[in-house]
Design a protein around this motif. Structure first.
Motif, PDB file in Angstrom:
ATOM      1  N   MET A 191     -39.857  34.939 -10.020  1.00 57.87           N
ATOM      2  CA  MET A 191     -39.981  35.251 -11.168  1.00 57.87           C
ATOM      3  C   MET A 191     -40.486  34.263 -12.159  1.00 57.87           C
ATOM      4  O   MET A 191     -40.964  34.384 -13.291  1.00 57.87           O
ATOM      5  N   ASP A 192     -40.145  33.104 -11.786  1.00 57.02           N
ATOM      6  CA  ASP A 192     -40.445  31.833 -12.575  1.00 57.02           C
ATOM      7  C   ASP A 192     -41.946  31.383 -12.232  1.00 57.02           C
ATOM      8  O   ASP A 192     -42.253  30.487 -13.114  1.00 57.02           O
ATOM      9  N   GLY A 193     -42.583  32.317 -11.440  1.00 55.97           N
ATOM     10  CA  GLY A 193     -44.009  32.015 -11.517  1.00 55.97           C
ATOM     11  C   GLY A 193     -44.357  31.170 -10.405  1.00 55.97           C
ATOM     12  O   GLY A 193     -45.556  30.742 -10.279  1.00 55.97           O
ATOM     13  N   ALA A 194     -43.492  30.914  -9.504  1.00 56.96           N
ATOM     14  CA  ALA A 194     -43.880  30.037  -8.154  1.00 56.96           C
ATOM     15  C   ALA A 194     -44.747  30.828  -7.278  1.00 56.96           C
ATOM     16  O   ALA A 194     -44.274  31.876  -6.949  1.00 56.96           O
TER      17      ALA A 194
ATOM     18  N   LEU B  77     -41.227  38.747 -17.785  1.00 53.08           N
ATOM     19  CA  LEU B  77     -39.744  39.139 -17.745  1.00 53.08           C
ATOM     20  C   LEU B  77     -38.895  37.988 -17.116  1.00 53.08           C
ATOM     21  O   LEU B  77     -39.556  37.281 -16.316  1.00 53.08           O
ATOM     22  N   ALA B  78     -37.789  37.572 -17.802  1.00 56.15           N
ATOM     23  CA  ALA B  78     -36.970  36.622 -17.255  1.00 56.15           C
ATOM     24  C   ALA B  78     -35.649  37.216 -16.604  1.00 56.15           C
ATOM     25  O   ALA B  78     -35.059  38.109 -17.274  1.00 56.15           O
ATOM     26  N   MET B  79     -35.037  36.793 -15.279  1.00 54.05           N
ATOM     27  CA  MET B  79     -34.004  37.688 -14.884  1.00 54.05           C
ATOM     28  C   MET B  79     -32.820  36.461 -14.676  1.00 54.05           C
ATOM     29  O   MET B  79     -33.231  35.338 -14.416  1.00 54.05           O
ATOM     30  N   PHE B  98     -38.255  24.522 -14.243  1.00 55.04           N
ATOM     31  CA  PHE B  98     -39.204  24.906 -13.280  1.00 55.04           C
ATOM     32  C   PHE B  98     -40.155  25.830 -13.668  1.00 55.04           C
ATOM     33  O   PHE B  98     -41.178  25.482 -13.375  1.00 55.04           O
ATOM     34  N   PRO B  99     -39.614  26.812 -14.128  1.00 53.21           N
ATOM     35  CA  PRO B  99     -40.969  28.046 -14.770  1.00 53.21           C
ATOM     36  C   PRO B  99     -41.829  27.413 -15.616  1.00 53.21           C
ATOM     37  O   PRO B  99     -42.935  27.782 -15.537  1.00 53.21           O
ATOM     38  N   LYS B 101     -42.802  24.316 -15.392  1.00 47.16           N
ATOM     39  CA  LYS B 101     -43.673  23.533 -14.588  1.00 47.16           C
ATOM     40  C   LYS B 101     -44.683  24.298 -13.943  1.00 47.16           C
ATOM     41  O   LYS B 101     -45.832  24.047 -13.727  1.00 47.16           O
ATOM     42  N   MET B 102     -44.150  25.429 -13.414  1.00 49.80           N
ATOM     43  CA  MET B 102     -45.083  26.504 -12.690  1.00 49.80           C
ATOM     44  C   MET B 102     -45.978  26.825 -13.676  1.00 49.80           C
ATOM     45  O   MET B 102     -47.291  27.326 -13.111  1.00 49.80           O
ATOM     46  N   ARG B 146     -32.703  28.849 -18.184  1.00 51.44           N
ATOM     47  CA  ARG B 146     -33.846  28.868 -17.424  1.00 51.44           C
ATOM     48  C   ARG B 146     -34.706  30.188 -17.851  1.00 51.44           C
ATOM     49  O   ARG B 146     -36.033  29.937 -17.878  1.00 51.44           O
ATOM     50  N   ARG B 150     -38.823  30.060 -21.140  1.00 54.57           N
ATOM     51  CA  ARG B 150     -40.049  30.992 -20.806  1.00 54.57           C
ATOM     52  C   ARG B 150     -40.347  31.849 -22.092  1.00 54.57           C
ATOM     53  O   ARG B 150     -41.517  32.308 -22.005  1.00 54.57           O
TER      54      ARG B 150
END
Ligand SMILES: Nc1ncnc2c1ncn2[C@@H]1O[C@H](COP(=O)(O)OP(=O)(O)O)[C@@H](O)[C@H]1O
Ligand SMILES: [Mg+2]
Lengths: 290, 334
Positions: A191-194, B77-79, B98-99, B101-102, B146, B150
């Motif tokens: 979900m974080d886009g990885a 969406l963020a979970m 992390f998100p 960076k991705m 986290r 986003r």
């Protein structure tokens, strides 16, 4: 195990085992040390005499020693590289749900149950033999010159055979570790886009660090003393091209009947093994901390 | 923007049909709570919206765009997971980063957002710790941090407070509500705890076995439950349900009366019984009344905390007729 009394009792009860193990280790070690300072050749019985460091000087200045040292390091390093990388990839593959998973898992660990001598002989005679081997037949089928693996690339072939034996071990440990990874972490990363690669390098690989460390440490212990595979395939040759330290010591003491020289080699091998161990613990030991 | 529409969405795991055809619209900026007993498919529904599971049939639209086959990362969406799902080998700062960076966000923008999130979540002193060195509430906040950085179009929470102790849960409930007021972003929140649903939601979706039983504001659900299930699920302690003769007199198969709508007296009233357990909360006391002749279940009554009643006392109860709920044979509201 908190009170003084219980600690004392624990020490008392554990002492017989500790003493036995200590004796078990100390006696052969001191005999080896003692022999390594003697001129002791089985062809000249009763002529033993103290010679100081001569045995060590001969062993360490023998050109075969440098070659064997490099071969040992190459063998250990090569097998470690193949098994950890290959094991990780296989574990990733086997972690996917697919039909016949159970059977495939059993098949994958099978090589681990084959004795080293047997597996090395099977590889030598049935696959790598330049006349009758399967690889030779395949090469001939494509009109190519058969390759004499054990003569042309003896160390590489042995690295390959030993890797084949140890790959299942690495795969199994890494697979278990992979299965203990919290799926929600992977989903969160998704979900974080990885993407798949980022998930592997940022989430899975760090999770596998400890298991990879265990694989490396355990395998190193066994790989430093690879012997049977060399004995039944190349006999350390051609020349000393596939002689490792263990095999060199064997040649010294049992083929040349030089117990003193062999003992000196043994002591050198012990010291080298400890250097490797310290080096490894420095490098990856912190992965084992909680 | 965060308008989410589910159109005849179904989900089966092999033969098992977990979500029957389901329609639902979640408006931009709404705080929607999915509530229902364990195993009713709340998490599955949330994961369908997140994209972590594929729908078996039907369509999911986010801001009018078909998102049915979109990968999770593309949905914006963020979970926040029940287990928090923090990355254990990364520091709090790296977890939150992390998100971003991705997404390849510039470093100074990342730092700015991390500082802002850490400040609003009281995490500034913990940025360089690992998740393992934090308390449950702090981990929860890292997981929220986290999600915040986003700047998603909607937040999804799956039972985020169920691993916290009672006091912390009340606190975090408040913090999440305040976060919603500050961000005004759509939030979908899954819980099996009707108290969380009542206190936080703009809109509650009551689920049973994958079916939507009722959708409405907390007070709508409290005042006019559409059926017996919702009536029994919403409100604490549970509504008293009475069947048989007494209900038939009112022209219903079942009548329901909430504990707070029963007047208790030691002198006289419509019904009478003996006091069983008395739960003293200080401000209120909840009495369990037995031997009332209306059925086997004890009746629950809320009385003033000052009222002196004890185990075994005789007590009279009178229901507030205007607050009486009537249900037919199918359990539907009349
Ligand atoms: N991956 C799955 N495979 C098979 N059945 C599942 C799976 N995930 C959930 N279920 C089933 O779907 C139903 C709903 O599960 P879930 O959405 O987790 O419920 P809730 O979150 O409301 O407690 C349960 O009966 C569960 O057994
Ligand atoms: Mg759930």
């Amino acid at each position: 195990m908190a009170t003084k009394a219980s600690r004392a009792a624990a020490r008392l009860m554990i002492s017989p085992a500790v003493l036995l193990l200590l004796g078990w280790m100390i006696v052969p070690l001191s005999m080896t040390l003692y022999f390594s300072f003697l001129r002791y050749n089985l062809l000249m019985p009763g002529m033993e005499e103290f010679t100081g460091w001569t045995n060590y000087r001969f062993f360490l200045t023998d050109p075969a020693f440098t070659a064997a040292l490099w071969n040992t390091l190459l063998l250990v390093g090569g097998v470690l590289l193949i098994t950890t990388v290959g094991g990780t990839l296989l574990a990733l593959l086997m972690d996917q749900p697919f039909w016949g998973q159970g059977i495939v898992r059993i098949l994958v660990i099978a090589p681990f149950f084959v004795m080293p001598t047997v597996s090395a002989l099977v590889w030598k005679n049935m696959f790598m033999n330049p006349v009758n081997g399967l690889f030779a037949h395949v090469a001939k089928f494509f009109g190519l010159q058969p390759y004499d693996f054990l003569a042309q690339a003896p160390l590489g072939s042995i690295i390959f055979i030993v890797s084949w034996q140890w790959l299942p071990f690495a795969t199994l440990i890494l697979l278990t570790a992979l299965q203990s990874l919290d799926q929600e972490q992977l989903e969160a990363a998704e979900m974080d886009g990885a993407g798949a690669l980022s998930r592997f390098f940022y989430i899975m690989l760090p999770h596998l660090a400890r298991a990879i460390t265990v694989v490396i440490l355990i395998q190193t212990i066994f790989l430093l003393s690879v012997f049977a595979e060399i004995l039944v395939t190349t006999n350390g040759g051609p020349g000393v091209a596939s002689t490792n330290l263990t095999y060199l010591i064997y040649m010294q003491s049992l083929l040349q009947f030089d117990v003193g020289g062999g003992s000196a080699g043994g002591v050198v091998a012990i010291i080298l093994a400890n250097i490797v161990a310290i080096f490894l613990m420095r490098m990856i030991g912190k992965n084992l901390e909680a | 923007m965060g308008r989410i529409t589910l159109d005849k969405v179904t989900k089966s795991f092999g033969e098992v049909n977990v979500i029957p055809p389901l329609d639902l619209t979640i408006n931009d900026g709404e705080f929607v709570v999915f509530v229902g007993p364990s195993g009713c498919g709340k998490s599955t529904l949330l994961r369908l919206i997140a994209g972590l599971e594929d729908v078996t049939s039907g369509q999911i639209r986010i801001d009018g765009e078909d998102a049915t086959d979109m990968p999770p990362a593309k949905r914006g969406l963020a979970m926040v997971f029940q287990s928090y799902a923090l990355y254990p080998h990364m520091s709090v700062r790296k977890n939150i980063a992390f998100p971003m960076k991705m997404a390849g966000m510039p470093q100074d923008e990342q730092n700015r957002r991390i500082e802002a999130a850490a400040k609003s979540l009281n995490l500034t002193d913990y940025l360089d710790r690992r998740p393992g060195q934090l308390s449950g509430g702090q981990r929860q906040r890292v997981a929220i941090g986290r999600a915040i950085v986003r700047e998603p179009s909607a937040f999804l929470f799956d039972e985020p407070l169920s691993n916290l102790d009672a006091a912390l849960r009340v606190n975090m409930r408040l913090e999440i509500s305040e976060l919603h007021n500050a961000l005004k972003t759509t939030m979908i929140y899954v819980t099996h705890d009707q108290v969380e649903a009542m206190t936080m939601a703009d809109k509650i979706v009551v689920l049973r076995a994958g079916n939507i039983e009722q959708v409405g504001s907390p007070l709508e659900l409290y005042k006019t439950p559409r059926n017996e299930f919702v009536a029994g699920f919403i409100g604490s302690p549970k509504m008293n349900l009475i069947r048989g003769e007494t209900a038939a007199q009112k022209g219903a198969a079942t009548i329901g009366i909430r504990p707070e709508h029963l007047a208790a007296s030691t002198e006289g009233g419509l019904w009478q019984g003996t006091v069983g357990v008395a739960e003293h909360l200080g401000s209120d006391t909840f009495l369990h009344v037995h031997d009332h002749g209306l059925g086997d279940e004890p009746l629950t009554v809320r009385v003033d905390g000052e009222m002196a009643v004890r185990h075994g006392d005789r007590i009279f109860l009178t229901p507030d007729e205007s607050k009486l709920h009537r249900f037919d044979k199918q359990g539907l509201r009349i």
